[in-house]
Design a protein around this motif. Structure first.
Motif, short mmCIF file in Angstrom:
data_model
loop_
_atom_site.label_atom_id
_atom_site.label_comp_id
_atom_site.label_asym_id
_atom_site.label_seq_id
_atom_site.Cartn_x
_atom_site.Cartn_y
_atom_site.Cartn_z
N ASN A 1 25.76 14.87 -19.15
CA ASN A 1 26.98 15.68 -19.01
C ASN A 1 26.97 16.57 -17.78
OD1 ASN A 1 28.10 14.67 -21.25
ND2 ASN A 1 27.39 16.30 -22.61
N ILE A 2 25.78 16.99 -17.38
CA ILE A 2 25.69 17.89 -16.22
C ILE A 2 26.14 17.18 -14.94
CG2 ILE A 2 24.03 19.14 -14.75
CD1 ILE A 2 22.58 19.91 -17.34
N GLY A 3 25.56 16.01 -14.67
CA GLY A 3 25.97 15.26 -13.48
C GLY A 3 27.39 14.75 -13.62
N GLN A 4 27.75 14.40 -14.87
CA GLN A 4 29.08 13.86 -15.13
C GLN A 4 30.18 14.88 -14.77
OE1 GLN A 4 30.76 12.19 -19.04
NE2 GLN A 4 28.80 11.16 -18.79
N LYS A 5 29.94 16.11 -15.17
CA LYS A 5 30.93 17.15 -14.90
C LYS A 5 31.16 17.31 -13.39
CE LYS A 5 31.01 21.93 -15.59
NZ LYS A 5 30.22 23.02 -16.19
N SER A 6 30.07 17.36 -12.64
CA SER A 6 30.20 17.48 -11.18
C SER A 6 30.90 16.26 -10.58
CB SER A 6 28.82 17.63 -10.53
OG SER A 6 28.08 18.62 -11.15
N ALA A 7 30.51 15.08 -11.07
CA ALA A 7 31.10 13.85 -10.52
C ALA A 7 32.59 13.77 -10.84
CB ALA A 7 30.36 12.64 -11.08
N LEU A 8 32.96 14.19 -12.05
CA LEU A 8 34.37 14.13 -12.45
C LEU A 8 35.22 15.13 -11.67
CD1 LEU A 8 34.08 13.58 -16.29
CD2 LEU A 8 34.93 11.96 -14.58
N LYS A 9 34.63 16.27 -11.32
CA LYS A 9 35.37 17.22 -10.49
C LYS A 9 35.66 16.62 -9.13
CE LYS A 9 33.97 21.63 -12.44
NZ LYS A 9 33.11 22.81 -12.25
N ILE A 10 34.66 15.97 -8.57
CA ILE A 10 34.85 15.31 -7.27
C ILE A 10 35.94 14.24 -7.42
CG2 ILE A 10 33.75 13.81 -5.56
CD1 ILE A 10 31.08 15.25 -6.31
N ALA A 11 35.83 13.44 -8.49
CA ALA A 11 36.81 12.37 -8.71
C ALA A 11 38.23 12.92 -8.79
CB ALA A 11 36.46 11.61 -9.98
N SER A 12 38.41 13.97 -9.56
CA SER A 12 39.79 14.43 -9.75
C SER A 12 40.35 15.07 -8.49
CB SER A 12 39.90 15.36 -10.95
OG SER A 12 39.11 16.47 -10.74
N GLU A 13 39.48 15.56 -7.63
CA GLU A 13 39.98 16.08 -6.35
C GLU A 13 40.35 14.98 -5.37
OE1 GLU A 13 37.84 19.72 -4.66
OE2 GLU A 13 36.50 19.09 -6.26
N LEU A 14 39.68 13.82 -5.52
CA LEU A 14 39.84 12.78 -4.49
C LEU A 14 40.64 11.57 -4.94
CD1 LEU A 14 36.24 12.83 -2.99
CD2 LEU A 14 38.27 14.09 -2.24
N LEU A 15 40.98 11.53 -6.22
CA LEU A 15 41.68 10.37 -6.77
C LEU A 15 43.05 10.25 -6.14
CD1 LEU A 15 40.67 8.41 -8.83
CD2 LEU A 15 41.86 9.70 -10.59
N PHE A 16 43.32 9.08 -5.58
CA PHE A 16 44.54 8.91 -4.82
C PHE A 16 45.52 8.00 -5.54
CE2 PHE A 16 46.93 7.37 -1.11
CZ PHE A 16 47.27 8.58 -0.57
N TYR A 17 45.02 6.98 -6.22
CA TYR A 17 45.89 6.03 -6.92
C TYR A 17 45.84 6.19 -8.43
CZ TYR A 17 46.59 3.53 -2.54
OH TYR A 17 46.94 3.17 -1.26
N ASN A 18 45.21 7.26 -8.88
CA ASN A 18 45.12 7.55 -10.31
C ASN A 18 44.55 6.42 -11.17
OD1 ASN A 18 45.27 9.50 -12.26
ND2 ASN A 18 47.29 8.85 -12.97
N ARG A 19 43.60 5.69 -10.65
CA ARG A 19 42.95 4.67 -11.47
C ARG A 19 42.01 5.34 -12.47
NH1 ARG A 19 43.84 -0.46 -9.62
NH2 ARG A 19 44.54 -0.56 -7.45
N ALA A 20 41.80 4.67 -13.60
CA ALA A 20 40.88 5.20 -14.62
C ALA A 20 39.49 5.38 -14.02
CB ALA A 20 40.82 4.24 -15.80
N VAL A 21 38.82 6.44 -14.41
CA VAL A 21 37.45 6.66 -13.92
C VAL A 21 36.46 5.93 -14.82
CG1 VAL A 21 37.94 8.85 -12.76
CG2 VAL A 21 37.30 8.88 -15.17
#
Ligand SMILES: O=C(O)CCC(=O)c1ccccc1C(=O)O
Ligand SMILES: [Mg+2]
Length: 318
Positions: free
Chosen positions: A288-308
């Motif tokens: 969960n620790i790495g996941q939280k950081s990775a998901l924050k990056i994803a939501s800032e950079l997601l351009f086409y809104n594909r599922a993570v």
């Protein structure tokens, strides 16, 4: 500013070992770390290497942590060498936790659930679907291709007969070969995918991920030209240098980004803000620790809104 640094290795067994074309994976190993600033605030980070994807090994990461002093500077955090990409992610994300410059809303993300290989997929997909999953990923290139295509047809049939015709949202299915196909086998899979997609029914094969090995980019580019189903690069773009190179060579389909092994999040953000790539952000089975950081990056950079690709929690107990 200096930070107190602590770290702790961990091991986490899979409920069922994960089978991919690279082999069988039974235990996720990694390192949890924390940084404490002069006010006593704590930022957590995770190093989750994936050496078969070209990141450093768990041992390299451990040696790096062990040789650091217990008090480190910002300078140390931002000068971790590029051959330790999972360490760059771990330290930088702990640092970011201490210095958040904005709140990141993760509630808009939707998830792709990773399905098991083999026949069990036929029951697992439905359990996850009842828990509202709409996007799934299935690993291929693990067993004999005829057998896999056979199970795939059964899966398509099972989905088609389970869905009600009034189902509002399409089911997206991703296939991930982890470099395990030959050019001929990839063509065969893509023919099946194109047929399903031409139907324009309730199932869409969203993409075929990394059918061929990373030294066969030319052939994968050819597959993009020949078939209408999208292709995704994953192993080919495991870090910034590789992403840059594939982008320069003309890849226009999807890029799978695994933030935890990609390297410096700052450099990743910089790349994504300058190039509007079609990205799918994905997990490496970090906690969960790495996941939280990775998901924050994803939501800032997601351009086409594909599922993570973070629908992996059902792979672990607890
Ligand atoms: O991307 C996903 O949806 C799930 C994560 C996944 O498949 C994966 C997890 C760990 C290592 C490699 C891979 C992969 O995408 O090949
Ligand atoms: Mg993959």
């Amino acid at each position: 500013m200096n930070y107190q640094f602590q770290f702790q290795p961990y091991q986490r067994p899979f409920k069922i070992p994960l089978k991919t074309a690279h082999g069988i994976w039974k235990t996720r190993e990694g390192i949890i770390l924390n940084l404490t600033d002069e006010q006593g605030n704590i930022g957590w980070g995770e190093i989750a290497p994936l050496s078969w994807f070209g990141s450093e090994t768990m041992e390299d990461a451990l040696i790096f942590c062990q040789q650091l002093p217990s008090c480190i500077s910002i300078e140390t955090i931002f000068t971790i060498p590029d051959y330790l990409p999972a360490c760059q992610f771990g330290f930088e994300s702990a640092f970011t936790e201490l210095n958040p410059n904005s709140f990141v809303d993760l509630s808009r993300l939707h998830y792709s659930e990773l399905l098991p290989t083999g026949e069990t997929v036929l029951t697992t997909w439905e359990t996850l679907f009842q828990q509202r999953a709409k996007t799934f990923k299935w690993k291929i290139g693990v067993d004999d291709i005829t057998e896999e295509i056979n199970i795939f047809q059964k899966l398509i049939h099972s989905i088609t007969t389970t869905l009600s015709p009034t189902q509002a949202q399409k089911i997206h299915l991703r296939l991930d070969a982890n470099e395990g196909l030959t050019f001929e086998q990839a063509k065969k899979w893509l023919e099946h995918c194109d047929l399903i997609n031409a139907n324009q029914g309730l199932i869409e094969i969203e993409f075929l991920e990394q059918p061929l090995s990373i030294d066969q980019l030319d052939l994968m580019l050819e597959l993009c030209d020949r078939y209408s189903t999208l292709l995704a690069l994953d192993e080919s773009v495991a870090n910034l240098q590789q992403l840059n190179s594939c982008y320069q060579q003309g890849w226009l389909d999807i890029f799978v980004i695994k933030p935890a092994i990609f390297g410096s999040p700052k450099k990743l953000k910089n790349f994504c803000q300058n190039h509007e790539i079609d990205a799918v952000f994905s997990s490496v089975f970090e906690t969960n620790i790495g996941q939280k950081s990775a998901l924050k990056i994803a939501s800032e950079l997601l351009f086409y809104n594909r599922a993570v690709g973070f629908g992996i929690n059902h792979w672990f107990t607890g």
